[in-house]
Structures are given as C-alpha cells and as structure tokens.
Design a protein around this motif. Structure first.
Motif, PDB file in Angstrom:
ATOM      1  N   LYS A 100       0.850  -1.203   0.000  1.00 20.37           N
ATOM      2  CA  LYS A 100       0.000   0.000   0.000  1.00 20.37           C
ATOM      3  C   LYS A 100       0.880   1.245   0.000  1.00 20.37           C
ATOM      4  O   LYS A 100       2.064   1.197   0.355  1.00 20.37           O
ATOM      5  N   ASN A 101       0.280   2.359  -0.379  1.00 18.84           N
ATOM      6  CA  ASN A 101       1.003   3.625  -0.365  1.00 18.84           C
ATOM      7  C   ASN A 101       1.074   4.165   1.058  1.00 18.84           C
ATOM      8  O   ASN A 101       0.079   4.147   1.783  1.00 18.84           O
ATOM      9  N   VAL A 102       2.258   4.640   1.409  1.00 19.56           N
ATOM     10  CA  VAL A 102       2.495   5.168   2.750  1.00 19.56           C
ATOM     11  C   VAL A 102       3.208   6.517   2.659  1.00 19.56           C
ATOM     12  O   VAL A 102       3.833   6.839   1.650  1.00 19.56           O
ATOM     13  N   LEU A 120       4.945   0.736   0.116  1.00 26.29           N
ATOM     14  CA  LEU A 120       5.697   0.015   1.140  1.00 26.29           C
ATOM     15  C   LEU A 120       5.972  -1.383   0.600  1.00 26.29           C
ATOM     16  O   LEU A 120       5.054  -2.160   0.364  1.00 26.29           O
ATOM     17  N   GLU A 121       7.238  -1.687   0.383  1.00 25.12           N
ATOM     18  CA  GLU A 121       7.603  -2.960  -0.239  1.00 25.12           C
ATOM     19  C   GLU A 121       8.069  -4.016   0.749  1.00 25.12           C
ATOM     20  O   GLU A 121       7.859  -5.200   0.541  1.00 25.12           O
ATOM     21  N   LEU A 122       8.731  -3.592   1.820  1.00 23.10           N
ATOM     22  CA  LEU A 122       9.339  -4.558   2.726  1.00 23.10           C
ATOM     23  C   LEU A 122       9.294  -4.012   4.149  1.00 23.10           C
ATOM     24  O   LEU A 122       9.512  -2.822   4.377  1.00 23.10           O
ATOM     25  N   ASN A 131       9.173   2.329  -1.963  1.00 17.99           N
ATOM     26  CA  ASN A 131       9.450   2.640  -3.361  1.00 17.99           C
ATOM     27  C   ASN A 131       8.888   4.026  -3.646  1.00 17.99           C
ATOM     28  O   ASN A 131       7.700   4.208  -3.822  1.00 17.99           O
ATOM     29  N   ASP A 132       9.775   5.015  -3.661  1.00 17.07           N
ATOM     30  CA  ASP A 132       9.415   6.425  -3.855  1.00 17.07           C
ATOM     31  C   ASP A 132       9.708   6.799  -5.309  1.00 17.07           C
ATOM     32  O   ASP A 132      10.840   7.096  -5.665  1.00 17.07           O
ATOM     33  N   ILE A 144      12.223   6.697  12.071  1.00 20.72           N
ATOM     34  CA  ILE A 144      10.867   7.061  11.669  1.00 20.72           C
ATOM     35  C   ILE A 144      10.206   7.909  12.748  1.00 20.72           C
ATOM     36  O   ILE A 144      10.035   7.470  13.870  1.00 20.72           O
ATOM     37  N   ALA A 145       9.867   9.132  12.379  1.00 25.49           N
ATOM     38  CA  ALA A 145       9.158  10.025  13.295  1.00 25.49           C
ATOM     39  C   ALA A 145       7.662   9.713  13.248  1.00 25.49           C
ATOM     40  O   ALA A 145       7.010   9.565  14.273  1.00 25.49           O
ATOM     41  N   LYS A 146       7.124   9.615  12.030  1.00 20.72           N
ATOM     42  CA  LYS A 146       5.708   9.274  11.824  1.00 20.72           C
ATOM     43  C   LYS A 146       5.563   8.498  10.535  1.00 20.72           C
ATOM     44  O   LYS A 146       6.271   8.734   9.571  1.00 20.72           O
ATOM     45  N   ALA A 147       4.601   7.592  10.549  1.00 20.26           N
ATOM     46  CA  ALA A 147       4.280   6.838   9.341  1.00 20.26           C
ATOM     47  C   ALA A 147       2.768   6.652   9.299  1.00 20.26           C
ATOM     48  O   ALA A 147       2.133   6.460  10.344  1.00 20.26           O
ATOM     49  N   ARG A 148       2.208   6.722   8.101  1.00 16.13           N
ATOM     50  CA  ARG A 148       0.761   6.543   7.940  1.00 16.13           C
ATOM     51  C   ARG A 148       0.474   6.061   6.535  1.00 16.13           C
ATOM     52  O   ARG A 148       1.311   6.176   5.638  1.00 16.13           O
ATOM     53  N   LEU A 149      -0.724   5.502   6.385  1.00 20.20           N
ATOM     54  CA  LEU A 149      -1.180   5.171   5.033  1.00 20.20           C
ATOM     55  C   LEU A 149      -1.372   6.461   4.277  1.00 20.20           C
ATOM     56  O   LEU A 149      -1.692   7.506   4.873  1.00 20.20           O
ATOM     57  N   ALA A 150      -1.193   6.434   2.968  1.00 21.70           N
ATOM     58  CA  ALA A 150      -1.345   7.640   2.146  1.00 21.70           C
ATOM     59  C   ALA A 150      -2.374   7.377   1.050  1.00 21.70           C
ATOM     60  O   ALA A 150      -2.339   6.329   0.414  1.00 21.70           O
ATOM     61  N   ILE A 151      -3.230   8.325   0.860  1.00 18.57           N
ATOM     62  CA  ILE A 151      -4.237   8.244  -0.207  1.00 18.57           C
ATOM     63  C   ILE A 151      -3.615   8.785  -1.491  1.00 18.57           C
ATOM     64  O   ILE A 151      -2.993   9.859  -1.484  1.00 18.57           O
TER      65      ILE A 151
END
Length: 153
Positions: A100-102, A120-122, A131-132, A144-151
């Motif tokens: 999914k996109n993060v 997010l690949e791994l 994968n950016d 990592i300070a913050k991570a979330r799902l991205a629309i």
C-alpha cells in the motif's frame, strides 16, 4: 505526564475494544487551546467503523475512565476511526500495509530527504523499504518520526 496518561488509558481501554473485535490504534492526550482532549482511535479488520460503534465504545470507555480515574482534571473524550490515512505504529500495522502507499517522515534526513511517499515494499524488524517513484529507500525504524497510510489521487 501525557505519555503516562496514554499508557494507562491504553491498558484500560484495549480489553474493552478487543472484547468487541476492535483494535486499539492509538491513544492521544493533548491540550488544544484551553481544553485537554483524550482521543481513542480504533479500527476493525472486517468492517468500517460507524457512529454506533463509536458511541457504544465511548460509553464503555467513559465508564471505566470514571471508575479508574487515570486523568487528573477535566478532558474531552473522543472515540473514532483513524480514518483513511491510518497511522502505522506497531509491527503488525506496517506488515498489513505492505503493498500500500504510505507517507513516512523521519527525524533526520536520509539521502537528503525527511519525507517519503510511495509503495511500502518490505518490512523488517529494523527497517522498512519504500518505493518512492521508482527509487527504493531503506528507512531505519529508529529514524521514523511518523508513518501513515497515504491516499493516492
């Protein structure tokens, strides 16, 4: 103090949520203006969260917080879904987000950037790979300070 409050609230609230098949995503306790807010974010693996769920859980949470009284002073209780851009905090959150996109922000730059968005690949114990735009970046979990799902629109 707010960290102590969130940890205590997590201990009290998690069993209530789990009993009804919900997952505790996050507890947030913060001051906004003159008011303190206690926010409980919950999710369910098999169904979307609706207003009835939030209302029912809010009543149960309110009851136990009134009994145990882990928070000195007044606060506003909010119970809700984490939304489409759910935060990723626990190992299982990251594992469910594979493919999914993060959006990930870091405490310090990696390859000159502090914000990454992509697939997010791994997910490993000590790092994740995102994968950016065709460039795979390994991000140490400790940075990592913050991570979330991205629309993605």
């Amino acid at each position: 103090m707010s960290r102590h409050v969130t940890e205590k609230v997590e201990q009290l609230v998690a069993p209530i949520l789990e009993k009804d098949g919900f997952e505790l995503v996050e507890v947030e306790y913060k001051k906004e203006g003159q008011n303190w807010f206690l926010r409980i974010f919950m999710d369910h693996e098999d169904k979307p969260i609706d207003l009835d769920d939030c209302s029912r859980i809010s009543e149960q949470v309110s009851d136990i917080l009134d009994r145990e009284d882990p928070i000195p002073g007044a606060y506003i209780l909010e119970v809700s879904s984490p939304g489409a851009e759910r935060p990723l905090k626990k190992q299982t959150d990251f594992e469910r987000a594979i493919g999914k996109n993060v959006h990930v922000s870091t405490y310090e730059p990696i390859e000159g950037k502090k914000a990454f968005e992509g697939l997010l690949e791994l997910v490993e114990t000590d790092h994740i790979s995102v994968n950016d735009n065709g460039h795979v970046i390994q991000i140490p979990r400790s940075k990592i300070a913050k991570a979330r799902l991205a629309i993605v629109f």
